[in-house]
Design an enzyme around this catalytic site. Structure first.
Site, PDB file in Angstrom:
ATOM      1  CB  THR A 133     -22.471  -6.299  38.101  1.00 31.61           C
ATOM      2  OG1 THR A 133     -23.416  -6.308  37.031  1.00 31.61           O
ATOM      3  CG2 THR A 133     -23.143  -5.641  39.291  1.00 31.61           C
ATOM      4  CE1 TYR A 191     -25.559  -9.344  41.427  1.00 33.39           C
ATOM      5  CE2 TYR A 191     -26.028  -8.301  39.326  1.00 33.39           C
ATOM      6  CZ  TYR A 191     -25.176  -9.009  40.144  1.00 33.39           C
ATOM      7  OH  TYR A 191     -23.942  -9.373  39.683  1.00 33.39           O
TER       8      TYR A 191
END
Ligand code: UDP
Length: 325
Positions: free
Chosen positions: A117, A141
Site C-alpha cells: 500500500t 496498518y
C-alpha cells in the site's frame, strides 16, 4: 489451467482479480476467513474458508492443487482501527503472512504477489511518489504492510522464492459488468460514501478543507480495481519471466481532490451532493500521487479503466445495483 492460491479472494480487490484470472485461463483457488470478505463474491474457482495462519489447511491446499504461485491479499485494512488495535494488525497481517510464507516455502511455492500500500510511505517528502522514496508509515496498518515487505526482502534472498510487492494507491470502481464491486462493512472510503450520500440526499462530510492543495481538500490517485487486478496477473508473469523480486507502485500518476471527486459524482449522477466541512481526520497526508512509470516499464502494465469518469460511473452503477438488492 494453472492453479493460483488467492488469499483474501472474497474481498474487494481479491474477487476482481479472481474474475480476471479466470478469464485469462488461470484457476483461482480462494482462501478467505470471511471476516471482511463476502462469499457471494467467490464465483471463480474453489473456495476454502480459513485463515492464513492455519498452516495445516494451507499445506493441504498447496499440495492438493500443486500450487507454485500465491497472490496474497488477505489483511485487515482499516487505518483507524489499526491505531486503536495495533496488535490485531501486527498479528493478522504481519505474523499471519510470516506463517503463510513459511508454509509456502515448505510446500515448494516459488512466487508470491503481495498486496502492499501507499500507506507504507506515510507523509511523502516528494510527490509523485517513486518506489525508492523513504517509507515512514504513520499508522500501524501501513507499518504492518511495510514489515511484510521487509520480511519478504530478506526471506527471498535466503530461500528459493521470489515476490512482487504492489503498493496500491486508492482502489476504486467496480467490474464494468457489475458482477462484483466494492462492499466494505463498515465503509470508510471517499467514493462509496459520497455516492451513497448523494443518491440518498444526505450530507457528505469532507474531512478538512485547509490542506496544502489548490482547493484545500486532500488529493488522491484513484486506480480502477480491474486495472489493479490486471497488474497482479502481470506481476505473476514478471515473476515467471524474470525469476526475481521487485516492488511497484500502482496508480495513475494523476491526482484528484476530494472536492473534484464530489463534483464528478454530481456531474455523472445528475444529483447534488450536500458537502459539509468537518475537522481533519487524523493521519491524512495532503497529497498521495504515484509515479507508476516503473510498473509501466517493467510489468508492461498500464491502466485502461482508471480515467475518472469510468471510475465514478462504475462505482455509481454498482452502488445503484446494491441499493436495489
Ligand atoms: N474523506 C472524506 N470524507 C469521508 C471519507 C474520506 O473527506 O467520508 C477523505 C479523506 O479524509 C481522504 C480522502 O477522502 O482525504 C480519501 O480517503 P479514503 O478513506 O477514501 O482513502 P485513503 O486515501 O485514506 O486510503
Amino acid at each position: 489451467m494453472k492453479n493460483v492460491l488467492v488469499t483474501g479472494g472474497a474481498g474487494y480487490i481479491g474477487s476482481h482479480t479472481c474474475k480476471l484470472l479466470h478469464s485469462q485461463g488461470y484457476n483461482p483457488i480462494v482462501l478467505d476467513n470471511l471476516v471482511y470478505g463476502h462469499q457471494e463474491f467467490v464465483k471463480w474457482g474453489e473456495f476454502y474458508k480459513g485463515d492464513q495462519s492455519d498452516s495445516k489447511l494451507i499445506k493441504k491446499i498447496l499440495e492438493k492443487h500443486q500450487i507454485s504461485d500465491i497472490i496474497h491479499f488477505s489483511a485487515y485494512a482499516y487505518v483507524g482501527e489499526s491505531v486503536n488495535d495495533p496488535i490485531k494488525y501486527f498479528e493478522n497481517n504481519t505474523v499471519g503472512t510470516l506463517n503463510l510464507v513459511k508454509t509456502a516455502i515448505e510446500s515448494g511455492v516459488k512466487n508470491i504477489v503481495f498486496s502492499s500500500t501507499c500507506a507504507t510511505y506515510g507523509i511523502p517528502s516528494e510527490v509523485p511518489i517513486k518506489e525508492d522514496l523513504l517509507q515512514t508509515p504513520i499508522n500501524p496498518y501501513g507499518q504492518s504492510k511495510l514489515m511484510i515487505e521487509q520480511m519478504l526482502k530478506w526471506i527471498s534472498a535466503a530461500e528459493d522464492i521470489n515476490y512482487v510487492a504492489l503498493r496500491y494507491f486508492n482502489a476504486s470502481g467496480a467490474s464494468l459488468d457489475l458482477d462484483i464491486g466494492e462492499r466494505h462493512e463498515p465503509e470508510t472510503h471517499l467514493i462509496p460514501l459520497a455516492i451513497e450520500a448523494t443518491l440518498q440526499g444526505k450530507p457528505f462530510y469532507i474531512f478538512g478543507d485547509d490542506y496544502n492543495t489548490a482547493d484545500g481538500t486532500c488529493i488522491r490517485d484513484f486506480i480502477h480495481v480491474m486495472d489493479l487486478a490486471d497488474a497482479h496477473i502481470k506481476a505473476l508473469e514478471y515473476l515467471e519471466r524474470e525469476k526475481k523480486s521487485n516492488v511497484f507502485n500502482l496508480g495513475t500518476g494523476n491526482g484528484y481532490s476530494v472536492k473534484e471527486i464530489i463534483q464528478k459524482i454530481e456531474e455523472i449522477s445528475g444529483k447534488r451532493c450536500e458537502a459539509v466541512i468537518k475537522d481533519r481526520r487524523p493521519g491524512d497526508p495532503d497529497a498521495l500521487v504515484s509515479s507508476p512509470q516503473k510498473a509501466f516499464d517493467l510489468l508492461n502494465w498500464s491502466p485502461k479503466y482508471s480515467d475518472i469518469d469510468t471510475v465514478i460511473s462504475s462505482a455509481l452503477n454498482w452502488h445503484k445495483k446494491e441499493a436495489q438488492a
